[in-house]
Scaffold this motif. Sequence first.
Motif, PDB file in Angstrom:
ATOM      1  N   SER A  19       0.827  -1.209   0.000  1.00  5.71           N
ATOM      2  CA  SER A  19       0.000   0.000   0.000  1.00  5.71           C
ATOM      3  C   SER A  19       0.857   1.254   0.000  1.00  5.71           C
ATOM      4  CB  SER A  19      -0.922   0.009   1.226  1.00  5.71           C
ATOM      5  OG  SER A  19      -1.850  -1.040   1.148  1.00  5.71           O
ATOM      6  N   GLU A  20       2.061   1.152   0.583  1.00  3.80           N
ATOM      7  CA  GLU A  20       3.012   2.258   0.583  1.00  3.80           C
ATOM      8  C   GLU A  20       4.356   1.736   0.106  1.00  3.80           C
ATOM      9  OE1 GLU A  20       3.127   3.859   4.494  1.00  3.80           O
ATOM     10  OE2 GLU A  20       1.149   4.772   4.356  1.00  3.80           O
ATOM     11  N   SER A  21       5.154   2.631  -0.499  1.00  2.85           N
ATOM     12  CA  SER A  21       6.450   2.189  -1.005  1.00  2.85           C
ATOM     13  C   SER A  21       7.447   3.341  -1.032  1.00  2.85           C
ATOM     14  CB  SER A  21       6.304   1.603  -2.415  1.00  2.85           C
ATOM     15  OG  SER A  21       7.573   1.260  -2.952  1.00  2.85           O
ATOM     16  N   PRO A  22       8.692   3.076  -0.658  1.00  2.00           N
ATOM     17  CA  PRO A  22       9.746   4.084  -0.791  1.00  2.00           C
ATOM     18  C   PRO A  22      10.265   4.161  -2.233  1.00  2.00           C
ATOM     19  CG  PRO A  22      10.670   2.081   0.130  1.00  2.00           C
ATOM     20  CD  PRO A  22       9.182   1.847  -0.003  1.00  2.00           C
ATOM     21  N   PHE A  23       9.841   3.209  -3.088  1.00  2.00           N
ATOM     22  CA  PHE A  23      10.286   3.174  -4.482  1.00  2.00           C
ATOM     23  C   PHE A  23       9.404   4.091  -5.330  1.00  2.00           C
ATOM     24  CE2 PHE A  23      11.977  -0.684  -2.730  1.00  2.00           C
ATOM     25  CZ  PHE A  23      13.158  -0.917  -3.410  1.00  2.00           C
ATOM     26  N   GLY A  36      16.363  -1.383  -7.202  1.00  2.00           N
ATOM     27  CA  GLY A  36      17.042  -1.732  -5.962  1.00  2.00           C
ATOM     28  C   GLY A  36      16.670  -3.128  -5.530  1.00  2.00           C
ATOM     29  N   HIS A  37      16.517  -3.328  -4.220  1.00  2.00           N
ATOM     30  CA  HIS A  37      16.199  -4.648  -3.683  1.00  2.00           C
ATOM     31  C   HIS A  37      15.139  -4.555  -2.589  1.00  2.00           C
ATOM     32  CE1 HIS A  37      20.065  -5.576  -5.582  1.00  2.00           C
ATOM     33  NE2 HIS A  37      19.678  -6.854  -5.575  1.00  2.00           N
ATOM     34  N   PHE A  54       3.050  -1.975  -7.255  1.00  2.00           N
ATOM     35  CA  PHE A  54       3.390  -3.300  -7.762  1.00  2.00           C
ATOM     36  C   PHE A  54       4.877  -3.295  -8.136  1.00  2.00           C
ATOM     37  CE2 PHE A  54      -1.077  -2.756  -8.236  1.00  2.00           C
ATOM     38  CZ  PHE A  54      -1.650  -4.010  -8.083  1.00  2.00           C
ATOM     39  N   HIS A  55       5.677  -4.008  -7.336  1.00  2.00           N
ATOM     40  CA  HIS A  55       7.121  -4.076  -7.567  1.00  2.00           C
ATOM     41  C   HIS A  55       7.425  -5.382  -8.297  1.00  2.00           C
ATOM     42  CE1 HIS A  55       6.234  -1.993  -3.759  1.00  2.00           C
ATOM     43  NE2 HIS A  55       7.241  -1.178  -4.065  1.00  2.00           N
ATOM     44  N   GLN A  69      16.588  -1.623  -0.298  1.00  2.00           N
ATOM     45  CA  GLN A  69      17.733  -0.824  -0.712  1.00  2.00           C
ATOM     46  C   GLN A  69      17.422  -0.205  -2.070  1.00  2.00           C
ATOM     47  OE1 GLN A  69      21.368  -3.036  -1.169  1.00  2.00           O
ATOM     48  NE2 GLN A  69      22.637  -1.211  -1.330  1.00  2.00           N
ATOM     49  N   ILE A  70      17.582   1.105  -2.185  1.00  2.00           N
ATOM     50  CA  ILE A  70      17.317   1.826  -3.428  1.00  2.00           C
ATOM     51  C   ILE A  70      18.642   2.205  -4.082  1.00  2.00           C
ATOM     52  CG2 ILE A  70      16.396   3.979  -4.394  1.00  2.00           C
ATOM     53  CD1 ILE A  70      14.163   3.820  -2.309  1.00  2.00           C
ATOM     54  N   ASP A  71      18.718   2.041  -5.382  1.00  2.00           N
ATOM     55  CA  ASP A  71      19.907   2.406  -6.157  1.00  2.00           C
ATOM     56  C   ASP A  71      19.980   3.932  -6.229  1.00  2.00           C
ATOM     57  OD1 ASP A  71      21.844   2.958  -8.047  1.00  2.00           O
ATOM     58  OD2 ASP A  71      21.209   1.399  -9.441  1.00  2.00           O
TER      59      ASP A  71
END
Length: 371
Positions: A19-23, A36-37, A54-55, A69-71
């Motif tokens: 529902s929430e994402s740092p991406f 990222g991962h 949707f990742h 982890q974000i690139d």
Amino acid sequence: MIKIEQVLQKDGKIFAVSSESPFYPDGKGGQLGDRGHIGDAKVFFVKESEGKFFHQIDRFIEPGEYPYQIDMERRKDIAAQHTAQHVLSAAFLKVADVQTVSFRMSEEFSTIDLDVPTLTHETLSEAEALANEVIRSCVQVEIINTTKEQANRMNLRKPLSEKVEEGFVRLVKIGDFDLSACAGFHVTNTGEIGCVKVVDWEKVKGSLTRVYFVAAERALKDYGKRVLVLKQLSTLLTSSIDEMVKRVESLLDKTKEQAGLIEKLAEALAVEQASKLPEIKIKDFKVAFYDGIDEVARFLPKYCSTDVLVCKTSEGYTISTKTIDCSKLVQILSKEFNCSGGGGKTKGSLKTSVKLEHFIESLSKVLEVIQ
């Protein structure tokens, strides 16, 4: 931590849903999304739809909470490209009074669609020069969160879309040079962009001009690639870069002359060969065969008087006939050889690598029964 609520598999792809994402999601504001991962799973793509993220990941994971982890190098590049777009769009507006109607970023380059059917090279150069002047001036880039009502009273480069809902609006301010609504990533100082370079432009959708550009590290890599290509061409053409256009034009003129000469020689050879081709009789049809030069094969039907002419070419076979429906022959033979083919009533072709002996054998069987 990121909370994965559901993991879906669709069309061979795996999606971790939250529902929430740092991406940052792909496509939002024309921008590329984060990579990222999530745990040990690699993130390939991020889509936001109906309040969910949707990742797309490379392996199945169970629902639950995971470290992520974000690139950040990628995000830094995206920020530079996006701010470069704001600067370049503002430059076109100031130089030529041309508005940007859309923006798209890809992995290699970015594009802006300008509301004008044509642009001169002088206008493109002037806008690019102004944009780079702003970049070199290290102008501060500020993020302003304000209301829609207040934003509409500001000197925005582009009016807010009617789709923007009431509430807070995020504005990106580049000194006194540009002020635009945007939710994407940006640098804090234009100097971080380094430079921006227009690499191509074309007319699109009837009345728009699409401008392709690169900035920051992408611009340096693109420049390095072009320098290498020009160096290789300079060596191959035994010409300096300054003289390269004239050298290529001269070579193209010679190539056209030689192509015309080859055509004349090919037709002359076709005239000479037409009456000497090997023939066989199948049913009531005289069938001639040619296995030689493609250019000669192209002229042979004009001078060969047999019922059927078969020419073996570098791509397959051509068939010419004035006594049988050639399209019928091609249709049957293409099924026989499981290959592509096409043509009309008098000429046809098949793309196949079967040997000539096999082709003649199959053609003979078709001619024995065809009406």
